[in-house]
Design a protein around this motif. Structure first.
Motif, PDB file in Angstrom:
ATOM      1  N   SER A  42     -12.051  -5.762   3.019  1.00 43.13           N
ATOM      2  CA  SER A  42     -13.867  -5.678   3.686  1.00 43.13           C
ATOM      3  C   SER A  42     -13.964  -3.684   3.329  1.00 43.13           C
ATOM      4  O   SER A  42     -14.658  -3.874   3.454  1.00 43.13           O
ATOM      5  N   ASN A  43     -13.051  -3.342   2.780  1.00 45.73           N
ATOM      6  CA  ASN A  43     -13.663  -2.335   2.158  1.00 45.73           C
ATOM      7  C   ASN A  43     -13.858  -1.725   0.157  1.00 45.73           C
ATOM      8  O   ASN A  43     -13.633  -1.139  -0.641  1.00 45.73           O
ATOM      9  N   GLU A  52      -2.983  -7.666   8.021  1.00 53.67           N
ATOM     10  CA  GLU A  52      -3.992  -6.106   8.778  1.00 53.67           C
ATOM     11  C   GLU A  52      -3.363  -5.681   6.683  1.00 53.67           C
ATOM     12  O   GLU A  52      -5.456  -5.662   6.781  1.00 53.67           O
ATOM     13  N   THR A  53      -3.022  -4.917   6.184  1.00 55.54           N
ATOM     14  CA  THR A  53      -3.671  -4.883   5.187  1.00 55.54           C
ATOM     15  C   THR A  53      -4.182  -5.536   4.162  1.00 55.54           C
ATOM     16  O   THR A  53      -5.068  -4.778   3.684  1.00 55.54           O
ATOM     17  N   TYR A  58      -7.720  -5.075   5.353  1.00 53.05           N
ATOM     18  CA  TYR A  58      -9.027  -4.012   4.963  1.00 53.05           C
ATOM     19  C   TYR A  58      -8.872  -3.976   3.742  1.00 53.05           C
ATOM     20  O   TYR A  58     -10.152  -3.121   3.625  1.00 53.05           O
ATOM     21  N   LEU A  59      -7.905  -4.456   2.493  1.00 53.77           N
ATOM     22  CA  LEU A  59      -8.204  -3.968   1.395  1.00 53.77           C
ATOM     23  C   LEU A  59      -9.390  -4.615   1.239  1.00 53.77           C
ATOM     24  O   LEU A  59     -10.441  -4.206   0.199  1.00 53.77           O
TER      25      LEU A  59
END
Lengths: 311, 571
Positions: A280-281, A273-274, A277-278
């Motif tokens: 995609s950002n 998940e992390t 998230y990283l």
């Protein structure tokens, strides 16, 4: 080389008070005692001068006398007049050395004679030729036993008057690794994404770096604080370290990224998940230029940064 | 567009090249011709446009209507003449449109992005017109979305002055006031003009502030947007987001990913209230003409916002808003100096029982002290990303940080293009201000020959300037001494022009190769072919189509990368 006892005594007393000390006439008179007459003193001095044991120099309007060691005097005594004159000028130039052209101008001798004298002095190991970093094309002479000044040799960064870039690069790399190791903790045991020291963490002192370099024996000659400072300045220009306060440094995170010492997000052991998230950002920034792929397929498809000016 | 016009578009300025190309791809050839002509001539009437563009008046009028609606053109009435001039806001909205929609989708959702897309497509919309398409239930929902976008300032009320050039508005107010300020023998003319200028400034401010009044209505005790309101997209809000993004990327490169994530939350908290990149006063010619006027104005704007506590945040705000998808545990180490910080490394977690009976740890909140430590990292160091205004409360020094941001990006662009040694030499020139080859060589510890090569490359690219110091009366080149310096303001302007030109070049190349394969692309767009390309196209055609798509993607990647730099240097 026989001289009178009084002249010898005067020479010894002058030598005792310092090799390079300059004496005025009254001081010399005091050395021999007030009973000595001025004419006698002049006689002794003339004697010493004849044997090249003293030399005259002018300080302001006053004429002063300097004692020369017996060995040096013997050296000069063995020379002919031209050689002695050239030797004197070379001696006066000290650690800076003197250029042959200046020598010629000062002595007012013919080029041929100057060359001949220099050759003879050099073969007797009275003088030596040195290469100057400042003026690489000039032939510069100084006394055989004199160490050339930093201006002439260029300091520790020059080997045979050539800038030793390999030596500098090695030292710079060693210093950077030392500072980087002290600035960033190992991330393996902590947070794999980022591990930093608290803001109050002290940086690395210039003295620490100097000690480390001198103890590690990376350099054959001992480097001073100012030498290490100039290496640190190079690292600052490279944006590999930052000076947080005067003489205290920290490595930059960007330099660690560029060295490839940090792992790519995809290679980190972090929850999915992390990672998602990283990833995609992430957005493009010039600071990631090392990790971006250069697309060099067709020349017609290349766009140059300066195409506007070269249009 | 004929060859001459195309050449004019390309050569008169990089901006003209990019803007006309965007107009051509998004709005068509006629719009592009009008825009190119207006950029080269400043302002023109319809008749003048007709003479210069050789387009019929009818065609020009038709195009002008939509161009004005899309904020691509200003108009201004003076006596009986209406003048048209170029307005870059509309074109910039097109330039950023993809990124805007992407960001809105990410931040709010698909529906909000749909509203923004419509606003961008039509230039502006009346809320009522937009809502009339939907049934009552959806209407209420959409109204809420409008309210949400409005309160976050992504959309703003459209005013009459949005269609007029601000310089003309200023001049009109100024001349009216000057006319009504009587001359007196006790007052000098300079003082009279300065007084009139001050009054104009106040009136303009009043006009701009008044525009945001009468926006809400209260219906059944619920405050909502006036349905008769005409709204447009607020480009300056998006530019603030671009600034946030650039600051975050800088923090990522200087400190690390997690600190950058925290910084991002901090910046987003105050993004809406952060100072605008530009404002009306800065756009008026000659108003801020002193050497430090613009700087003072921007710092003043920032100071006012700080005084009103609009750009202040604290660790608690951030720990609450920070995503739970990232883990901060262990990210800050004490380095073995003291253990006073170690207790905060435990992230608060809560054991919950899962359906299958197992228990799992979930992170409920980020430790405030860890966040505080990350904030301290941002506040300390050579580059201050934030500054402490009072214990525990921080602000972002927008103006000063923007300066550093540009410098870092500029330097790294040199590193990426001209490699490490040029980067070293450039930073040395910056540090030494005015310097010569020998001093550079001594400072950077590179051979003089190499320094000369690097300096040559830097000069050739316009990154540093050369100054000639003659040492003889005849200025003999052999005796002349050269020193070097860098003027960042001009460097950035020059680089920005290069970047804008490259953006235009990217779009133009795409357009050209599409034009070269026009027949094939038209064939693919036919209704009967679409979706059945594999069956109906020949193998060679499929291959060409595939390579065209790849080429377009590559150019779009290039375009977006260059645009990310352009965004930074236009801050």
């Amino acid at each position: 080389m026989s001289i009178s006892d009084q002249a010898n005594l005067l020479h010894l007393k002058m030598r005792d008070l310092g090799n390079n000390k300059l004496f005025s006439q009254s001081e010399l008179q005091n050395l021999l005692g007030t009973t000595t007459k001025e004419s006698e003193l002049m006689m002794y001095l003339q004697e010493l001068m004849n044997k090249k044991l003293t030399k005259l120099s002018k300080q302001g309007d006053e004429i002063k006398f300097q004692a020369i060691s017996s060995e040096d005097a013997a050296k000069v005594f063995s020379m002919n007049n031209d050689e002695a004159m050239i030797y004197e000028h070379i001696e006066a130039s000290g650690r800076e050395g003197i250029w042959t052209k200046t020598l010629k101008a000062k002595t007012n001798l013919h080029q041929h004679i100057v060359s001949k004298c220099l050759k003879s002095l050099e073969s007797n190991r009275y003088i030596k030729a040195v290469k100057s970093v400042k003026y690489p094309t000039r032939k510069i002479y100084m006394l055989y036993n004199v160490q050339p000044s930093i201006d002439v040799t260029g300091g520790p960064w020059f080997t045979d008057s050539e800038l030793d870039t390999e030596f500098i690069d090695t030292l710079v790399e060693v210093i950077w690794r030392f500072i980087a190791n002290k600035t960033f903790p190992k991330s393996d045991d902590n947070n794999p994404v980022q591990t930093s020291y608290i803001s109050q963490h002290p940086g690395v002192d210039l003295d620490d770096v100097t000690n480390m370099i001198n103890q590690s024996k990376v350099s054959s000659i001992e480097l001073g604080v100012s030498d290490i400072r100039s290496l640190c300045d190079v690292l600052i220009f490279d944006d590999k370290i930052e000076e947080i306060t005067t003489g205290v440094f920290k490595a930059t995170w960007q330099s660690v990224i560029e060295k490839g010492l940090n792992k790519d997000i995809k290679d980190l052991h972090i929850p999915r998940e992390t990672m998602e998230y990283l990833l995609s950002n992430q957005s493009y920034s010039i600071f990631d230029y090392k990790s971006t792929i250069e697309d060099l397929n067709e020349e017609s498809d290349l766009i140059y940064l300066d195409s506007w000016i070269n249009e | 567009m004929d060859d001459v016009q195309e050449e004019v578009m390309r050569t008169q300025s990089p901006k003209s090249y990019l803007y006309s190309t965007i107009a051509q791809t998004h709005l068509g050839e006629i719009s592009s011709i009008i825009i190119t002509t207006l950029i080269s001539n400043g302002r023109l009437t319809i008749r003048e446009l007709n003479v210069r563009t050789k387009l019929s008046i009818k065609t020009i009028k038709k195009a002008l209507v939509s161009l004005i609606q899309l904020n691509c053109i200003f108009y201004w009435q003076e006596l009986n003449n209406i003048f048209y001039s170029f307005n870059e806001i509309g074109i910039l909205k097109f330039l950023h449109s993809g990124d805007i929609l992407n960001h809105i989708t990410k931040k709010f959702g698909e529906e909000e992005a749909e509203i923004i897309q419509n606003v961008l497509t039509f230039g502006h919309i009346k809320i009522n017109d937009y809502l009339s398409e939907y049934d009552e239930k959806t209407k209420i929902k959409k109204q809420e979305l409008f309210m949400k976008l409005f309160s976050d300032k992504w959309i703003v009320k459209l005013n009459q002055f949005n269609f007029n050039p601000i310089n003309d508005i200023w001049n009109k107010i100024f001349h009216d006031i000057l006319k009504n300020t009587p001359r007196s023998s006790s007052q000098s003319e300079i003082k009279r003009v300065a007084e009139a200028k001050e009054k104009t400034r106040e009136q303009l401010k009043l006009l701009l502030e008044k525009s945001q009044a009468n926006i809400y209505i209260t219906q059944n005790g619920i405050k909502k947007l006036d349905p008769n309101l005409i709204v447009t997209f607020n480009l300056s809000r998006f530019q603030k987001h671009l600034r946030t993004n650039a600051f975050v990327n800088l923090a990522k490169s200087r400190i690390g990913i997690l600190t950058a994530e925290i910084y991002k939350v901090a910046l987003e908290t105050i993004e809406n209230n952060s100072p605008d990149l530009t404002d009306a006063e800065m756009e008026i010619n000659g108003l801020l003409s002193g050497p430090t006027d613009v700087e003072d104005h921007l710092l003043n704007m920032e100071g006012n916002l700080l005084r009103d506590n609009k750009i202040v945040f604290n660790a608690r705000d951030i720990s609450l808003k920070l995503t739970k998808k990232i883990v901060l545990t262990g990210s800050i180490q004490t380095g073995g100096r003291s253990s006073q910080f170690e207790h905060d490394e435990q992230q608060p977690s809560k054991k919950i029982k899962l359906e299958n009976g197992e228990s799992s740890n979930i992170v409920i909140e980020h430790s405030q002290e860890t966040v505080q430590n990350h904030l301290n990292l941002l506040a300390s160091g050579v580059t201050s990303f934030i500054t402490q205004v009072s214990p525990g409360r921080y602000t972002v020094p927008f103006y000063n940080l923007t300066k550093k941001l540009k410098l870092f990006n500029f330097e790294y662009l040199i590193k990426a293009t001209l490699k490490e040694h040029s980067f070293r030499v450039f930073r040395c020139v910056l540090e030494q201000k005015l310097t010569d080859e020998k001093s550079i060589s001594n400072a950077v510890l590179l051979k003089e020959k190499q320094v000369r090569t690097e300096v040559y490359h830097l000069i050739k690219n316009g990154f540093i300037e050369i100054q000639e110091i003659p040492r003889s009366a005849d200025r003999a080149a052999s005796k002349t001494f050269y020193s070097f310096r860098s003027k960042l303001k001009f460097d950035y302007e020059f680089l920005l022009n290069c970047l804008i030109y490259d953006l235009g070049e990217c779009l133009n190349i795409i357009q050209n190769f599409k034009f070269e394969n026009k027949i094939l692309l038209e064939k693919c767009n036919r209704i009967d072919v679409k979706g059945k390309e594999n069956e109906l196209l020949m193998e060679s055609e499929l291959k060409t189509l595939h390579s065209l798509q790849n080429r377009e993607i590559k150019f779009m990647v290039k375009f977006n990368r260059i645009k990310s730099l352009y965004d930074i240097f236009s801050l």
